[in-house]
Design an enzyme around this catalytic site. Structure first.
Site, PDB file in Angstrom:
ATOM      1  CE  LYS A 157      33.958  40.407  17.099  1.00 43.84           C
ATOM      2  NZ  LYS A 157      34.146  41.859  16.942  1.00 43.84           N
ATOM      3  N   GLY A 163      26.374  44.049  15.065  1.00 40.13           N
ATOM      4  CA  GLY A 163      25.446  44.428  16.116  1.00 40.13           C
ATOM      5  C   GLY A 163      25.415  43.413  17.240  1.00 40.13           C
ATOM      6  N   GLY A 164      26.550  42.742  17.442  1.00 41.41           N
ATOM      7  CA  GLY A 164      26.632  41.786  18.530  1.00 41.41           C
ATOM      8  C   GLY A 164      26.140  40.393  18.173  1.00 41.41           C
ATOM      9  CD  GLU A 199      37.695  40.866  16.695  1.00 36.55           C
ATOM     10  OE1 GLU A 199      37.888  41.321  15.550  1.00 36.55           O
ATOM     11  OE2 GLU A 199      37.005  41.449  17.530  1.00 36.55           O
ATOM     12  CE1 TYR A 201      35.451  39.554  24.979  1.00 40.31           C
ATOM     13  CE2 TYR A 201      36.692  38.708  26.848  1.00 40.31           C
ATOM     14  CZ  TYR A 201      35.557  39.310  26.335  1.00 40.31           C
ATOM     15  OH  TYR A 201      34.550  39.666  27.178  1.00 40.31           O
ATOM     16  CD  GLU A 274      28.621  50.035  16.898  1.00 37.03           C
ATOM     17  OE1 GLU A 274      27.500  50.359  17.300  1.00 37.03           O
ATOM     18  OE2 GLU A 274      28.997  48.851  16.832  1.00 37.03           O
ATOM     19  CG  ASN A 290      26.178  50.431  13.650  1.00 37.28           C
ATOM     20  OD1 ASN A 290      26.361  49.279  13.271  1.00 37.28           O
ATOM     21  ND2 ASN A 290      26.347  50.803  14.901  1.00 37.28           N
ATOM     22  NE  ARG A 292      21.367  51.275  13.624  1.00 39.76           N
ATOM     23  CZ  ARG A 292      22.224  50.293  13.885  1.00 39.76           C
ATOM     24  NH1 ARG A 292      22.605  49.478  12.921  1.00 39.76           N
ATOM     25  NH2 ARG A 292      22.699  50.116  15.101  1.00 39.76           N
TER      26      ARG A 292
END
Lengths: 447, 144
Positions: A157, A163-164, A199, A201, A274, A290, A292
């Site tokens: 990552k 956000g993917g 990391e 999975y 999340e 997130n 927002r």
């Protein structure tokens, strides 16, 4: 309320949603629209609309200096960024503050900290949140060493991703070797930050997120959780609250973790923490925060009976939270479907165009529709394809599903292709009914 | 219009103080082309327009009838380079495409806006120091 006039730096359904919240609170509002959105619904409903630039977002919605200049020039004392675009841009938050305008969201330092996935992991660790085993890796050898300790598959990552975005999956040494260099290059070009971490999975995971709210007085509460596991390429299609098929103790631990993280990072305003939940064991891990309002906030509004956008504006105004944790209660179940202008049969190709017909049924009890669409509205090719959110709220999950299902069946859309058929098919699917859903389910089920 | 040695020195001084890489001034009577740090004796014009250069009005647009100079960006409209200074142009002024007609400020960045068209200013359509929107008509021009 000290605030008088809010600048809405967004478009589409969320701009309409913010206009409505302003109306609710007796606030004036100005919509900053791109040229192509000047005759949109949000522009029409607002007290004033200003054209901030041409249609491409890079020359309009993504320019913090234009947004702040427009807010100043129209006498606004707050900027609501909505979601997407500049919602998590620390520069907009900082620039607004420098110019004496309230930013409806957290301070720039918090946005920066939450946006740095490695530093956010450190905050989570200190706050006692469970993390997917992983660490920062500077070299391929270090990544291979981690993989040999934890076993494959592993995720690579980008520290600046989220956000993917900026994620790669490696099933073995060879794949890891071939992906590592690409991941570094992509992290550098896409996020300007070549730091990577690796990391373990979690293969069969559900996406569960906790809605939090924090005021400037230090009050932090959660408004329950949402399950957003029906995804395609990390894009959510269907969300619900509360998260179904979740043991109560897991639910309690999740919401407590969400509050702990928000406190630890010094969060202000509304945000979402999340998590991924291992579908098999119920074990959960912190993913990211997130900073927002989320697209899927209406399901939380449905089950809590609270207006989250109005709460955002009150917090930005400096008011304490309008409810305590104990005063919050949860009623029934809510399911949201995201209606998009996409051609599912052509690999989800965007299907922009002029709507010759758009009508949603108005006689379904428990149905809420958040949309900027109407007869004659344009779905421009420049932005995301979200057309409407159909939210069903019923006493139980089955009832909520039935409400949205009926809405999808009776929806009338002409002029663009939509994903309505796919949404209805998911709602009909026995796996969805029985909670056999992971974040990969949709992509596997469509094959 | 004649150009004195003093004018040339002044132009060079202004270029020195700016971060312009290249300047071309052309009128009916003279042409001045200055390139900073040029290695070639005959500088080849850059094939790519300098899209990041804020100090020009190339993006200012003129509508289909050639009748208006529209704001190429949202910002605060200034008719002169300083309070109390003479306006860049006024009604009756003759403009060339590269004549500076106003400034638009975006977050303390001053963007000078060129006419983009040759003609005579017949109307100033926006108030000094007011917010102008993207695409808003700033001046009406009688084309030459």
């Amino acid at each position: 309320m000290a605030l008088t006039r809010v600048f809405i730096a967004n478009r589409g359904e969320i701009a309409v949603r913010i206009v409505r919240a302003c109306r609710e609170l007796g606030l004036e509002c100005v919509v900053g629209a791109s040229q192509i959105d000047m005759d949109g619904l949000a522009a029409e409903l607002a007290d004033r609309v200003v054209c901030i630039g041409p249609a491409p977002a890079g020359e309009s919605y993504l320019r913090p200096e234009l947004v702040v200049q427009a807010a100043l020039g129209t006498g606004c004392d707050a900027i609501h960024p909505g979601y997407g675009f500049l919602a998590e841009n620390p520069r907009l938050s900082a620039l607004a503050r420098e110019n004496g305008i309230r930013f409806v969201g957290p301070p720039s330092e918090v946005i920066e900290l939450a946006g740095d996935k490695l530093r956010a992991r450190e905050v989570a660790l200190e706050a006692g949140l469970p993390l997917v085993p992983g660490r920062e890796v500077a070299t391929l050898a270090a990544a291979e060493e981690f993989a040999s300790e934890s076993g494959y598959p592993v995720l690579l990552k980008a520290a600046g991703g989220g956000g993917g975005r900026g994620i790669k999956l490696a099933h073995g040494d060879e794949e890891l070797r071939s992906l590592f260099g690409i991941a570094v290059a992509e992290a550098r070009s896409a996020f300007g930050d070549e730091r990577l971490y690796v990391e373990r999975y979690v293969a069969d995971a559900r996406h569960v997120e906790v809605q939090v709210a924090a005021d400037e007085q230090g009050g932090v509460v959660h408004l329950g959780e949402r399950d957003c596991s029906v995804q395609r390429r990390y894009q959510k299609l269907i969300e619900e609250a509360p998260a179904p098929f979740l043991p109560e103790r897991t639910r309690d631990a999740l919401t407590a973790a969400g509050v702990a993280f928000a406190r630890a990072i010094g969060y202000r305003n509304l945000g979402t923490v999340e998590f991924i939940v291992d579908a098999a064991g119920g074990e959960f891990f912190f993913l990211e925060m997130n900073c927002r309002i989320q697209v899927e906030h209406p399901v939380t509004e449905a089950v809590t009976g609270r207006d989250l956008v109005a709460e955002q504006l009150r917090i930005a105004d400096g008011q304490p939270l309008s409810f305590t944790q104990d005063e919050l209660s949860f009623e029934g179940h809510a399911v949201e479907c995201r209606l998009t202008a996409e051609d599912v049969s052509r690999g989800f190709a965007p299907s922009p165009g002029r709507l010759t017909r758009f009508a949603v049924p108005e006689d379904i009890e428990g149905l809420r529709v958040d949309t900027h669409c109407r007869d004659g509205a344009l779905i421009p090719p420049h932005y995301d394809s979200l057309m409407a959110k159909l939210i069903g709220h019923g006493a139980g999950r089955d009832e909520a599903i039935e409400i949205v299902h009926e809405a999808l069946e009776r929806l009338e859309v002409e002029g663009v292709e939509t994903n309505a058929g796919l949404l209805a098919a998911v709602l009909d699917h026995p796996d969805f009914a029985h909670g056999r859903i992971t974040t990969h389910w949709l992509e596997e089920a469509m094959v | 219009m004649a150009l004195s040695d003093e004018d040339v020195r002044e132009v060079l001084r202004l270029i020195d103080e700016s971060d312009l890489a290249e300047l071309l001034i052309e009128t009916d009577s003279f042409k001045l082309h200055v390139v900073r740090g040029a290695s070639s004796q005959f500088p080849v014009p850059s094939s790519q327009p300098e899209t990041n250069e804020p100090v020009n009005g190339e993006r200012s647009t003129v509508n289909g009838h050639g009748a208006t100079i529209d704001a190429p960006m949202l910002g605060t409209f200034y008719r002169a380079e300083a309070p109390g200074a003479a306006p860049f142009v006024d009604v009756g002024a003759r403009v060339e495409p590269d004549t500076t007609v106003c400034l638009i400020e975006v977050m303390k960045m001053m963007n000078s806006i060129s006419a983009g068209v040759a003609g005579t200013i017949v109307e100033v359509c926006a108030d000094n120091a007011a917010l102008v929107e993207f695409g808003q008509p700033l001046f009406r021009v009688e084309p030459a």
